[in-house]
Design an enzyme around this catalytic site. Structure first.
Site, PDB file in Angstrom:
ATOM      1  N   HIS A 254      54.651 -59.459  10.004  1.00  0.00           N
ATOM      2  CA  HIS A 254      53.480 -58.988  10.749  1.00  0.00           C
ATOM      3  C   HIS A 254      53.787 -57.636  11.380  1.00  0.00           C
ATOM      4  CE1 HIS A 254      51.638 -62.956  10.379  1.00  0.00           C
ATOM      5  NE2 HIS A 254      52.817 -63.449  10.628  1.00  0.00           N
ATOM      6  N   ILE A 255      54.031 -56.638  10.533  1.00  0.00           N
ATOM      7  CA  ILE A 255      54.537 -55.358  11.060  1.00  0.00           C
ATOM      8  C   ILE A 255      53.498 -54.563  11.841  1.00  0.00           C
ATOM      9  CG2 ILE A 255      56.346 -55.142   9.327  1.00  0.00           C
ATOM     10  CD1 ILE A 255      54.605 -53.127   7.849  1.00  0.00           C
ATOM     11  N   LYS A 256      52.238 -55.028  11.835  1.00  0.00           N
ATOM     12  CA  LYS A 256      51.217 -54.294  12.593  1.00  0.00           C
ATOM     13  C   LYS A 256      50.674 -55.096  13.773  1.00  0.00           C
ATOM     14  CE  LYS A 256      49.929 -51.177   8.923  1.00  0.00           C
ATOM     15  NZ  LYS A 256      48.929 -50.440   8.202  1.00  0.00           N
ATOM     16  N   ASN A 257      51.411 -56.071  14.217  1.00  0.00           N
ATOM     17  CA  ASN A 257      50.959 -56.909  15.321  1.00  0.00           C
ATOM     18  C   ASN A 257      51.547 -56.390  16.631  1.00  0.00           C
ATOM     19  OD1 ASN A 257      51.183 -59.065  17.332  1.00  0.00           O
ATOM     20  ND2 ASN A 257      50.276 -60.359  15.776  1.00  0.00           N
TER      21      ASN A 257
ATOM     22  N   HIS B 115      53.749 -48.702  14.946  1.00  0.00           N
ATOM     23  CA  HIS B 115      54.388 -49.531  15.980  1.00  0.00           C
ATOM     24  C   HIS B 115      55.900 -49.393  15.934  1.00  0.00           C
ATOM     25  CE1 HIS B 115      50.467 -51.392  16.350  1.00  0.00           C
ATOM     26  NE2 HIS B 115      50.463 -51.491  15.038  1.00  0.00           N
TER      27      HIS B 115
END
Lengths: 211, 384
Positions: free
Chosen positions: A5-8, A44
């Site tokens: 979930h690299i964009k959470n 992120h």
């Protein structure tokens, strides 16, 4: 979980909080590099890396890291931003460093003259005052004049030269520079950057009205 | 310009797409369950941009659902699940609150059931010393110029500045400026890369705080021109958010709205190639289920976020949407009316407070005078 979930936002922040509690950021650079393998420009991950580097004073090697990324992909805007961030927060912008960064960015422009990131970096290093460095600007003026077959890839060079001449016009009431700038804005509109033709026409008319 | 004239495929299929979202979503959306209000905002907003919100028959039901998510201590929970968490975990969120107010406006509600003093006090509690805002009072997320400052600025703009001093406003503005990146756009936090969406949030927030194109403007004409240049450079065919990134339909809104805010007197057609933007958005229409995809690719589906922001962006380009409000212009008139009503009711209540105090003072004075007069007029002890 982060890799999936690299964009959470929350997971990144959670990791940041854990680093704070443990007072340890030693593993974070490697972690962000894992993410960069999936997504070189993950917003992120870059933000996390900047936070770690600043919070734990881990600037060593960061400038080289950014430069290496630019060797792999000179269009990586995140790497350009990171380079600026690291210089800003470590050595600061002395005259010497500005000079050496101007050299660096010119080298990169030789690699890819259509690189908006490099042109933005160049302007940022000059604090967006293009007339502060007339020798450099005149180099670009000459370069543009010499290119016979000007195409879309020269749009940023042309914009830089036109902006420099426009700035000179305002500063010195220099009509000759103004006329040249209008010519280049017109060329941008008709030939070099037709996507933005209306914008370049607008700049051209505004400047014409002043000279 | 009417939506049918944009030529973005079958408008009825887009309407159906948004209406379906309001009924049931596929399981891949389950991770967003805690933010149902935000999804509702995208669906209702999408219907509004398509001129189809009046097709909804159950607006009152939606309004009741939204108010059911209001915390008595100010703010809105993202969903019923969030509200029903154990009390130490259940926290309203600023993005949900923004979405709630947006939804209520879209549904024609007058916002007269918002607990305003509690709301303003809660927003103030989310403000950090550096001028940034948290999303919720548990600091479970990083501060985020994108949502949180912008949401706070929007809410304060509508509901008033009672808890928000001039010093607070200056701190918030200072924080926004500190997020400006070297390429003159704005990033999520100080030092972060300049980004189209965050540039919008910065400019819209500055506008709500009265610091854009005003006597207290914090960006010079030259700086605004540079921001315009950054935004203008974001068009390839469609629009993207950062240099050398692919076009993405949601930036149709972020970047065009930022452009409009940076130079409001100039038409967007003087800066962008409208036809190319339209053409890109058209190419991203989901022919199967309606709605708009992030990009033109076979393995992409339409999603609520990109459908909403693509339509909002087209609305900005065709001058139908007020950029800082994310609402159609005819709705923003109502927002301003509500804002004035809130202001007046505060004046009224402070006036009635004054008049009550005045009446009390008069009564007391009269009583004292009466007693004194009685004393003066009494029979002398020693009457003849």
């Amino acid at each position: 979980m982060l890799k999936r979930h690299i964009k959470n936002f929350q997971i990144w922040h959670h990791r940041q909080v854990l680093c704070e509690w443990a007072n340890d950021g030693s593993r974070e650079k490697a972690m962000t590099e894992l993410i960069f393998k999936q997504d070189q420009k993950n917003y992120h991950a870059w933000q996390h890396r900047q936070w770690v580097v600043k919070r734990f004073g881990l600037f060593e090697g960061e400038i080289d890291f950014a430069r290496e990324l630019l060797v792999k992909d000179v269009y990586n805007n995140s790497a350009w931003n990171h380079l600026y961030f690291c210089i800003q927060n470590s050595t600061g912008w002395s005259e010497e460093i500005r000079k050496s960064e101007l050299s660096f960015v010119q080298e990169k422009l030789e690699v890819a003259i259509d690189n908006e990131c490099a042109w933005n970096y160049l302007r940022a290093v000059q604090n967006h005052i293009l007339t502060a460095n007339p020798q450099l600007a005149d180099k670009f003026v000459s370069k543009l004049e010499v290119i016979e077959d000007r195409g879309n890839s020269h749009k940023h060079l042309a914009a830089y030269v036109a902006d420099y001449l426009a700035e000179k016009t305002e500063r010195d009431s220099d009509k000759e520079s103004g006329t040249k700038a209008v010519q280049i804005y017109t060329e941008l509109s008709s030939n070099l950057d037709p996507v933005r033709r209306n914008y370049w026409n607008y700049l051209s008319s505004c400047l014409s009205a002043k000279i | 310009m009417k939506i049918e004239e944009y030529g973005i495929g079958n408008v009825r299929s887009h309407v159906r797409y948004f209406r379906n979202i309001l009924n049931v979503l596929p399981s891949r959306y389950s991770y967003l369950d805690s933010q149902r209000l935000v999804i509702a905002q995208f669906a209702l907003g999408g219907l509004s941009f398509l001129g189809a919100i009046d097709q909804l028959q159950n607006k009152e039901e939606f309004i009741e659902w939204i108010y059911s998510l209001q915390s008595p201590h100010g703010g809105f929970f993202g969903s019923k699940i969030m509200k029903e968490l154990p009390s130490h975990l259940a926290k309203p969120h600023i993005a949900s609150t923004f979405a709630a107010v947006q939804c209520l406006i879209l549904l024609g509600d007058e916002l007269d059931r918002i607990h305003i003093p509690e709301l303003l006090s809660w927003i103030k509690s989310l403000m950090n010393p550096d001028g940034s805002f948290q999303g919720a009072a548990d600091a479970s997320e990083p501060t985020d110029l994108r949502e949180f400052t912008y949401c706070a600025a929007f809410l304060i703009h509508i509901f008033g500045t009672s808890n928000f001093s001039d010093e607070d406003r200056k701190r918030a503005v200072q924080y926004i400026i500190s997020c400006q990146s070297p390429d003159t756009a704005f990033g999520q936090v100080p030092g972060a890369e300049g980004h189209g969406a965050l540039t919008f949030c910065a400019l819209a927030s500055l506008k709500f705080f009265g610091c854009l194109h005003s006597d207290e403007g914090v960006l010079s004409a030259a700086e605004l021109k540079r921001i315009v240049r950054f935004c203008v450079n974001r068009q390839s065919e469609g629009i993207h958010g950062r240099p050398h990134k692919p076009d993405d339909t949601c930036y149709t809104f972020w970047t065009c709205a930022a452009l409009k805010l940076a130079q409001p007197s100039i038409d967007i057609s003087e800066k962008l190639d409208k036809e190319r933007v339209l053409s890109f958005v058209r190419s991203c229409v989901d022919e199967n289920i309606g709605g708009i995809k992030k990009l033109n690719a076979k393995n992409q589906y339409a999603d609520a976020t990109h459908s909403y922001f693509a339509l909002a962006g087209l609305g900005v380009i065709f001058d139908d949407v007020m950029p800082e409000y994310m609402l159609k212009k005819d709705l923003t008139k109502r927002v301003l009316r509500i804002r004035n009503r809130v202001k007046e009711s505060k004046l009224d209540s402070s006036n009635s407070l004054l008049s009550r105090a005045g009446n009390l003072a008069l009564s007391v004075s009269f009583a004292i005078l009466s007693v004194y007069a009685t004393y003066l007029l009494r029979e002398p002890l020693t009457s003849a």
